[in-house]
Design an enzyme around this catalytic site. Structure first.
Site, PDB file in Angstrom:
ATOM      1  N   HIS A  48     -31.028 -30.304   3.814  1.00  0.00           N
ATOM      2  CA  HIS A  48     -32.246 -29.540   3.477  1.00  0.00           C
ATOM      3  C   HIS A  48     -33.435 -29.997   4.317  1.00  0.00           C
ATOM      4  O   HIS A  48     -34.575 -30.002   3.850  1.00  0.00           O
ATOM      5  CB  HIS A  48     -32.596 -29.672   1.993  1.00  0.00           C
ATOM      6  CG  HIS A  48     -31.570 -29.085   1.068  1.00  0.00           C
ATOM      7  ND1 HIS A  48     -31.656 -27.808   0.564  1.00  0.00           N
ATOM      8  CD2 HIS A  48     -30.431 -29.606   0.553  1.00  0.00           C
ATOM      9  CE1 HIS A  48     -30.610 -27.574  -0.219  1.00  0.00           C
ATOM     10  NE2 HIS A  48     -29.845 -28.648  -0.243  1.00  0.00           N
TER      11      HIS A  48
ATOM     12  N   ASN B   7     -30.524 -24.297  -6.070  1.00  0.00           N
ATOM     13  CA  ASN B   7     -30.193 -23.522  -4.876  1.00  0.00           C
ATOM     14  C   ASN B   7     -30.340 -22.037  -5.182  1.00  0.00           C
ATOM     15  O   ASN B   7     -30.540 -21.647  -6.337  1.00  0.00           O
ATOM     16  CB  ASN B   7     -28.747 -23.790  -4.443  1.00  0.00           C
ATOM     17  CG  ASN B   7     -28.613 -25.092  -3.653  1.00  0.00           C
ATOM     18  OD1 ASN B   7     -29.573 -25.599  -3.089  1.00  0.00           O
ATOM     19  ND2 ASN B   7     -27.403 -25.620  -3.621  1.00  0.00           N
TER      20      ASN B   7
HETATM   21 FE1  HDD Z   1     -28.982 -32.059  -2.960  1.00  0.00          FE
HETATM   22  C1  HDD Z   1     -31.779 -32.472  -1.121  1.00  0.00           C
HETATM   23  C2  HDD Z   1     -30.102 -28.965  -3.990  1.00  0.00           C
HETATM   24  C3  HDD Z   1     -26.022 -31.521  -4.639  1.00  0.00           C
HETATM   25  C4  HDD Z   1     -28.091 -35.237  -2.368  1.00  0.00           C
HETATM   26  N1  HDD Z   1     -30.610 -30.928  -2.597  1.00  0.00           N
HETATM   27  C5  HDD Z   1     -31.667 -31.289  -1.822  1.00  0.00           C
HETATM   28  C6  HDD Z   1     -32.652 -30.254  -1.836  1.00  0.00           C
HETATM   29  C7  HDD Z   1     -32.172 -29.265  -2.643  1.00  0.00           C
HETATM   30  C8  HDD Z   1     -30.894 -29.697  -3.133  1.00  0.00           C
HETATM   31  C9  HDD Z   1     -32.862 -27.960  -2.971  1.00  0.00           C
HETATM   32  C10 HDD Z   1     -33.956 -30.272  -1.073  1.00  0.00           C
HETATM   33  C11 HDD Z   1     -35.080 -30.788  -1.902  1.00  0.00           C
HETATM   34  C12 HDD Z   1     -36.368 -30.715  -1.124  1.00  0.00           C
HETATM   35  O1  HDD Z   1     -36.835 -29.585  -0.886  1.00  0.00           O
HETATM   36  O2  HDD Z   1     -36.883 -31.759  -0.765  1.00  0.00           O
HETATM   37  N2  HDD Z   1     -28.178 -30.506  -4.020  1.00  0.00           N
HETATM   38  C13 HDD Z   1     -28.844 -29.373  -4.414  1.00  0.00           C
HETATM   39  C14 HDD Z   1     -28.021 -28.653  -5.364  1.00  0.00           C
HETATM   40  C15 HDD Z   1     -26.869 -29.365  -5.534  1.00  0.00           C
HETATM   41  C16 HDD Z   1     -26.972 -30.543  -4.708  1.00  0.00           C
HETATM   42  C17 HDD Z   1     -28.429 -27.358  -6.039  1.00  0.00           C
HETATM   43  C18 HDD Z   1     -25.686 -29.085  -6.415  1.00  0.00           C
HETATM   44  C19 HDD Z   1     -25.761 -28.462  -7.551  1.00  0.00           C
HETATM   45  N3  HDD Z   1     -27.335 -33.154  -3.384  1.00  0.00           N
HETATM   46  C20 HDD Z   1     -26.232 -32.772  -4.118  1.00  0.00           C
HETATM   47  C21 HDD Z   1     -25.339 -33.896  -4.291  1.00  0.00           C
HETATM   48  C22 HDD Z   1     -25.948 -34.969  -3.666  1.00  0.00           C
HETATM   49  C23 HDD Z   1     -27.184 -34.472  -3.099  1.00  0.00           C
HETATM   50  C24 HDD Z   1     -24.038 -33.858  -5.046  1.00  0.00           C
HETATM   51  C25 HDD Z   1     -25.478 -36.385  -3.535  1.00  0.00           C
HETATM   52  C26 HDD Z   1     -24.653 -36.979  -4.327  1.00  0.00           C
HETATM   53  N4  HDD Z   1     -29.748 -33.557  -1.856  1.00  0.00           N
HETATM   54  C27 HDD Z   1     -29.234 -34.802  -1.792  1.00  0.00           C
HETATM   55  C28 HDD Z   1     -30.104 -35.773  -1.022  1.00  0.00           C
HETATM   56  C29 HDD Z   1     -31.319 -34.886  -0.636  1.00  0.00           C
HETATM   57  C30 HDD Z   1     -30.928 -33.531  -1.211  1.00  0.00           C
HETATM   58  C31 HDD Z   1     -29.427 -36.522   0.051  1.00  0.00           C
HETATM   59  C32 HDD Z   1     -31.746 -34.865   0.822  1.00  0.00           C
HETATM   60  C33 HDD Z   1     -33.235 -35.018   0.816  1.00  0.00           C
HETATM   61  C34 HDD Z   1     -33.598 -35.264  -0.548  1.00  0.00           C
HETATM   62  O3  HDD Z   1     -32.477 -35.306  -1.316  1.00  0.00           O
HETATM   63  O4  HDD Z   1     -34.711 -35.430  -0.977  1.00  0.00           O
HETATM   64  O5  HDD Z   1     -30.465 -36.819  -1.833  1.00  0.00           O
END
Ligand code: HDD
Length: 690
Positions: A76, A149
């Site tokens: 993202h 999402n």
């Molecule tokens: Fe995630 C970012 C949505 C599963 C780990 N995720 C991130 C963002 C969104 C989502 C919208 C951007 C937030 C922003 O605008 O800063 N992610 C989802 C959804 C998931 C999902 C809807 C499943 C239902 N994500 C998911 C899993 C993991 C992560 C299973 C790790 C175990 N996601 C992350 C992250 C991020 C992220 C690595 C990258 C940057 C951040 O968090 O702030 O931690």
């Protein structure tokens, strides 16, 4: 920049300062406040150097510049945010004690960020990808982050698989490409070996993954959460965002071209709409159900690869989000905003969904890396707007350490704002849940059905949407070099829909059909069609918030132009004039109309519909310009409505469209503008098959 302190306002840390003569508000200073006399030439020994180490202005300028970047989000990375508020409809104390839902009409400030998943920070907006839909509510009992999402299900069931999923989706590690797309071997290799992804992949290959605008898409909390009321009664809940603007997507060929014409298409659209006062709105809906429903539901409500059809549990609207303010500074707000799924408030709780539980660790952890220390909650966009009282202190960039002597518990110092204590009655309480069992790494049998809802999703689409999905599979898999991977994907599609699998196999030129993939459970084909899953079945009946591209030349009729502009305004729609030069055109009545785009800078893919407003000579001139020909031919191929005047015919003749004028072409007269705009409400002329 913080709200309370602006550089150079003389109020930094000690109130009004005495202003020295010459140090007025325009004088540039170093970050230390020292007035700068020359910021274009370094300090040198002699006119031609050498440059002196002593130059503190140069060193500070370069030092700061060298450290401007922070790590981009691991997923993202490409996103765009805006401020707004949430307005509560009727209070729902029977469902939840969450403070923001207790008072009708109350407005809770919020920040929303939309994103693509796979692409890096500078990647194009219209990648085929899932869109992030993250909202931070600044409630009076703390920040609630709903990090969702635009698709209601996810690729995997357990957070343990997330790094694998993302590694496979991003650029391949040896070559560093492809950027912002899943059309490559690694991604499809992973998908074809992870049957749990098949439901989500159907969504990702649908038009949901190429939205026309961030304003035209739904959002979903994905997981099952819990609502808890003041008596401690709990219900399960799923969150939905419904765009008041209605849903709309582009077609794939259009997406490819938009990425070239305007890689910032989505962020520009949001920026423009908010600045024009056309504030996008989404209603927050909840599907609330009890344990009995959960126990009897066909699938496990803890499995994030499943949804609950709205026809089975209706979506109850509980309020709306309005985005009404763009950011002052992209980095300070959009880049530094730190969403954490663990940020919840009293009245809302997690479930044991293993994807959600893993996320709760990952988001907090990632912010430390991105923002460089544990004090990212001090950054204005992340700071709660309600009081905070705790004993956390120090660390990098501590902006406001707690006051007073007490910084530990228990203590015997006088209680007060500087010496808070935990409160068993009003503090956050996790819902009680009996937990027992052996420690084991295991995937529950209740998570084993991977195809039934994929079938249901496919069957719920219109034939136009199904065709788009088939094309998307063919496009993506045609970029996969390793043939066994292509075949493995088709073997899964055979479990979803035989016609779809056949169409994809033919599109790929597979020499023979593979055997269907082995399924852990036989898929159900009897799940009823859910109309809510289709975009086209829920299309808006309005052109509001959409944009008409007017291809214009000198000498156009004032009456027609005025009529169209008036009707557009009434509809709440926008327009741009695409002219041979950006200076614009002069009407037959002598009026000068500013151009918004020059013909080779404003292709029709940027618009929801087009109008060719010209004279016979003008049309002949346009017929000589390749980009003007593309303008109408693309509009035709992308099944857009094309308004025109009779004089436009030389351009249609040159592009071979004159023989193909169908009901998607609307001839305009001075009085026909209202009818024209009414037709545009259908958004596309799908009957025209390219
Ligand atoms: Fe995630 C970012 C949505 C599963 C780990 N995720 C991130 C963002 C969104 C989502 C919208 C951007 C937030 C922003 O605008 O800063 N992610 C989802 C959804 C998931 C999902 C809807 C499943 C239902 N994500 C998911 C899993 C993991 C992560 C299973 C790790 C175990 N996601 C992350 C992250 C991020 C992220 C690595 C990258 C940057 C951040 O968090 O702030 O931690």
């Amino acid at each position: 920049m913080t709200e309370s302190f602006k550089y150079g306002d003389g109020k930094g840390h000690g109130g009004e300062l005495h202003q020295k003569p010459g140090s007025d508000k325009e004088v540039m200073t170093t970050a230390q406040g020292c007035p700068v006399s020359d910021d274009q030439n370094s300090l040198k020994g002699g006119k031609r150097g050498p440059t002196l180490m002593e130059d503190h202005v140069l060193r500070e300028k370069l030092f700061h510049f060298d450290h401007e970047r922070i790590p981009e989000r691991v997923v993202h990375a490409r996103g765009y945010g805006a401020h707004g508020y949430f307005e509560t409809y009727d209070p729902i104390p029977e469902l939840t004690c969450a403070d923001m839902f207790q008072r009708k009409g109350e407005k809770t400030p919020l920040f929303a960020r939309f994103s693509t998943v796979a692409g890096n920070k500078g990647s194009p907006d219209l990648a085929r990808d899932v869109r992030g839909f993250a909202v931070k509510f600044y409630t009076q009992e703390g920040n609630w982050d709903l990090v969702g999402n635009n698709i209601p299900v996810f690729f995997i069931q357990d957070a343990m698989k997330f790094p694998d999923l993302i590694h496979s989706a991003k650029q391949e590690p040896d070559r560093g490409f492809p950027q912002a797309q899943t059309a490559h071997d690694n991604f499809w290799d992973f998908i074809s070996l992870s049957p749990e992804s098949i439901h989500m992949i159907m969504w990702a290959m649908s038009d949901r993954a190429i939205p026309r605008s961030l304003r035209f898409m739904e959002g979903f909390g994905v997981h099952t959460f819990k609502f808890v009321n003041a008596s401690g009664e709990e219900k399960f809940v799923k969150f939905h965002w419904k765009p008041k603007q209605g849903m709309q997507s582009v077609v794939w060929n259009e997406a490819l071209k938009i990425n070239g014409a305007d890689p910032d298409f989505h962020r520009r659209d949001l920026w423009d709409a908010i600045n024009a006062g056309d504030y996008p709105e989404w209603e927050l809906g909840v599907q609330v159900f009890d344990r009995e429903f959960a126990d009897n539901f066909e699938f496990d409500v803890l499995d994030s690869t499943k949804l609950i059809p709205e026809e089975q549990v209706p979506v109850q609207k509980i309020g709306k989000m309005v985005l009404d303010r763009v950011v002052d500074n992209f980095f300070a707000e959009t880049e530094q905003v730190a969403f954490c799924t663990q940020n919840i408030v009293p009245g809302i709780d997690f479930t044991e969904d293993p994807l959600l539980q893993g996320r709760n660790f990952s988001y907090l952890d990632t912010q430390l890396k991105r923002l460089g220390g544990p004090n990212f909650t001090h950054i204005p966009v992340n700071a709660p707007k309600c009081p905070m009282r705790h004993f956390q202190q120090d660390g990098h960039m501590a902006m406001h350490n707690p006051k007073g002597r007490a910084n530990y518990e228990p203590n015997s110092w006088p209680r007060g704002e500087d010496n808070p204590r935990a409160c068993p009655e009003h503090g956050y309480k996790s819902t009680e849940e009996p937990v027992s069992g052996s420690k084991l790494r295991y995937r529950s049998e209740t998570f084993a059905d991977h195809y039934s809802q994929a079938i249901q999703f496919y069957q719920s689409q219109t034939s136009v949407e199904q065709q788009h999905m088939q094309n998307a599979f063919v496009f993506e898999l045609s970029k996969v070099e390793h043939k066994p991977i292509r075949e493995r994907v088709v073997s899964h599609l055979l479990n979803v829909d035989k016609q779809l699998a056949k169409g994809v196999a033919e599109g790929l030129g597979l020499p023979e059909m593979p055997a269907p993939a082995e399924a852990a459970m036989s898929p159900r084909t009897d799940l009823p069609v859910s109309d809510a899953l289709s975009i086209l079945k829920n299309a808006p009946d309005s052109f509001k918030g959409r944009k008409l591209g007017i291809l214009a030349t000198d000498g156009i009729e004032d009456g027609i132009l005025d009529g169209v502009l008036k009707a557009l305004k009434q509809e709440g729609a926008m327009h741009e004039v695409v002219a041979p030069t950006v200076n614009g055109v002069t009407t037959s009545g002598g009026k000068h109309i500013e151009g918004d785009q020059v013909v080779n800078g404003g292709p029709s893919v940027l618009y929801d519909a087009v109008l060719v407003l010209t004279t016979e000579d003008g049309a002949k001139m346009l017929a000589e310009i390749p980009e003007a020909k593309d303008f109408v031919m693309d509009a035709f191929a992308h099944q857009k409505f094309i308004g025109y005047v009779d004089d436009a015919k030389p351009l249609f003749e040159e592009t071979n469209l004159l023989k193909q004028l169908d009901d998607g072409f609307i001839k305009l007269s001075a009085s026909g503008a209202d009818e024209f705009i009414k037709t545009l409400r259908q958004l596309r002329y799908w009957q025209r098959n390219p």
